[in-house]
Design a protein around this motif. Structure first.
Motif, mmCIF file in Angstrom:
data_model
loop_
_atom_site.group_PDB
_atom_site.id
_atom_site.type_symbol
_atom_site.label_atom_id
_atom_site.label_comp_id
_atom_site.label_asym_id
_atom_site.label_seq_id
_atom_site.Cartn_x
_atom_site.Cartn_y
_atom_site.Cartn_z
ATOM 1 N N ASP A 85 -43.762 11.273 -37.801
ATOM 2 C CA ASP A 85 -42.355 11.631 -37.656
ATOM 3 C C ASP A 85 -41.579 10.329 -37.580
ATOM 4 O OD1 ASP A 85 -39.868 12.643 -37.173
ATOM 5 O OD2 ASP A 85 -40.535 14.099 -35.674
ATOM 6 N N PRO A 86 -40.869 9.967 -38.664
ATOM 7 C CA PRO A 86 -40.204 8.660 -38.691
ATOM 8 C C PRO A 86 -39.253 8.442 -37.522
ATOM 9 C CG PRO A 86 -40.235 9.629 -40.873
ATOM 10 C CD PRO A 86 -40.706 10.690 -39.928
ATOM 11 N N ILE A 87 -38.446 9.449 -37.193
ATOM 12 C CA ILE A 87 -37.620 9.425 -35.985
ATOM 13 C C ILE A 87 -37.699 10.806 -35.355
ATOM 14 C CG2 ILE A 87 -35.314 9.154 -34.994
ATOM 15 C CD1 ILE A 87 -34.645 7.207 -37.221
ATOM 16 N N ASP A 88 -38.347 10.907 -34.217
ATOM 17 C CA ASP A 88 -38.421 12.167 -33.482
ATOM 18 C C ASP A 88 -37.295 12.174 -32.465
ATOM 19 O OD1 ASP A 88 -39.488 14.660 -32.777
ATOM 20 O OD2 ASP A 88 -40.630 13.774 -31.129
ATOM 21 N N GLY A 89 -36.437 13.187 -32.569
ATOM 22 C CA GLY A 89 -35.230 13.211 -31.755
ATOM 23 C C GLY A 89 -34.030 12.733 -32.552
ATOM 24 N N THR A 90 -33.936 13.174 -33.808
ATOM 25 C CA THR A 90 -32.859 12.704 -34.680
ATOM 26 C C THR A 90 -31.481 13.044 -34.125
ATOM 27 O OG1 THR A 90 -34.256 12.791 -36.654
ATOM 28 C CG2 THR A 90 -31.888 12.908 -37.013
ATOM 29 N N ARG A 91 -31.348 14.211 -33.489
ATOM 30 C CA ARG A 91 -30.039 14.555 -32.912
ATOM 31 C C ARG A 91 -29.622 13.535 -31.857
ATOM 32 N NH1 ARG A 91 -32.226 19.673 -34.025
ATOM 33 N NH2 ARG A 91 -30.826 21.028 -35.239
ATOM 34 N N ASP A 92 -30.549 13.088 -31.024
ATOM 35 C CA ASP A 92 -30.230 12.037 -30.050
ATOM 36 C C ASP A 92 -29.851 10.743 -30.756
ATOM 37 O OD1 ASP A 92 -30.678 13.678 -27.924
ATOM 38 O OD2 ASP A 92 -32.434 12.616 -27.161
ATOM 39 N N PHE A 93 -30.559 10.432 -31.821
ATOM 40 C CA PHE A 93 -30.250 9.225 -32.595
ATOM 41 C C PHE A 93 -28.823 9.276 -33.116
ATOM 42 C CE2 PHE A 93 -30.141 6.687 -36.458
ATOM 43 C CZ PHE A 93 -30.824 5.535 -36.099
ATOM 44 N N ILE A 94 -28.436 10.412 -33.693
ATOM 45 C CA ILE A 94 -27.092 10.574 -34.240
ATOM 46 C C ILE A 94 -26.036 10.446 -33.141
ATOM 47 C CG2 ILE A 94 -25.529 12.226 -35.350
ATOM 48 C CD1 ILE A 94 -28.064 13.343 -36.783
#
Length: 256
Positions: A85-94
């Motif tokens: 998973d390249p970035i797990d937690g994409t919503r947090d990243f955004i």
């Protein structure tokens, strides 16, 4: 060998962090995936491209399963498979939050043998092989409560609704983190007593974290109490529960 694979995954995770940090809090381009599968950013895709190129260059005979790469059944004939998973937690990243993670694992014949979960903004590097689990190079251990009452559990509101607890919701305190990989790692380091998810769960969200939690002493199963196996034709599991032995049993009992 798993140790050699782990060193490769550590280097890949740190390189992932270098890429992702260039986009974090910098208004990355965002798209919505089909079928309400959630958002994806240009950072996710950039990390995925790098991992795909670098990891398969180093291990060309391994298969590939990633959230951000179109799946192929070619992986099913491989003894070893990268699960990413390249970035797990994409919503947090955004949202500019800090609890997103890079999750990278190697599975051999259905069993994860090397795993890394890396949180660049917290400087947390979780690693595991079958010889144990570490956080920033130091051994970690899951908590071992005698039951479920008064414990701390990582979950979301969906998993706390009445259909999942016919005997009533036990008296634990629920907390939330967007990344399933990070939830598993927080259980592994003993910061929380359990993590629960009763929805069908993509393998890339939990492959690395499941080994880290298990090697830290947690019992890790699907929601039905079965050990997880990976690199399935349809790469989903029936949820996940991770907790110390007695608490894991208590969760299963409480659910009827």
């Amino acid at each position: 060998m798993p140790a050699n694979d782990l060193a490769l995954l550590v280097d890949a995770a740190r390189a992932s962090g270098d890429i992702a940090m260039r986009f974090w809090n910098a208004a990355p381009q965002v798209w919505d995936k089909p079928d309400n599968a959630g958002p994806v950013t240009e950072a996710d895709l950039a990390v995925d491209r790098m991992l795909h190129a670098n990891l398969l260059a180093a291990r060309p005979d391994y298969g590939w399963l990633s959230e951000e790469t179109t799946d192929s059944d070619a992986r099913l004939s491989c003894d070893r498979v990268f699960i990413v998973d390249p970035i797990d937690g994409t919503r947090d990243f955004i949202a500019g939050q800090r609890t997103w993670a890079h999750s990278i694992a190697v599975a051999e014949k259905g069993r994860v043998i090397a795993a890394v979960v890396y949180l660049p903004l917290h400087d947390k590097l979780y690693t595991a092989t079958q010889q144990g689990a570490l956080l920033n190079g130091q051994p970690i251990r899951a908590s071992a409560p005698h039951g479920i009452e008064g414990t701390t559990v990582l979950s979301n509101k969906h998993n706390l609704t009445a259909p999942f607890w016919p005997n009533g919701l036990p008296a634990f305190t629920a907390h939330f983190r967007s990344s399933l990989a990070y939830r598993l790692c927080l259980v592994a380091e003993g910061a929380f007593d359990a993590m629960l998810t009763f929805r069908d769960t993509w393998e890339w969200d939990v492959a690395a974290g499941s080994l880290i939690a298990a090697q830290a002493g947690a019992i890790v199963t699907d929601q039905n109490g079965q050990p997880p196996t990976f690199n399935n034709p349809h790469p989903q599991l029936k949820g996940m529960i991770a907790a110390g032995k007695m608490m894991h049993t208590a969760v299963q009992t409480a659910r009827g």
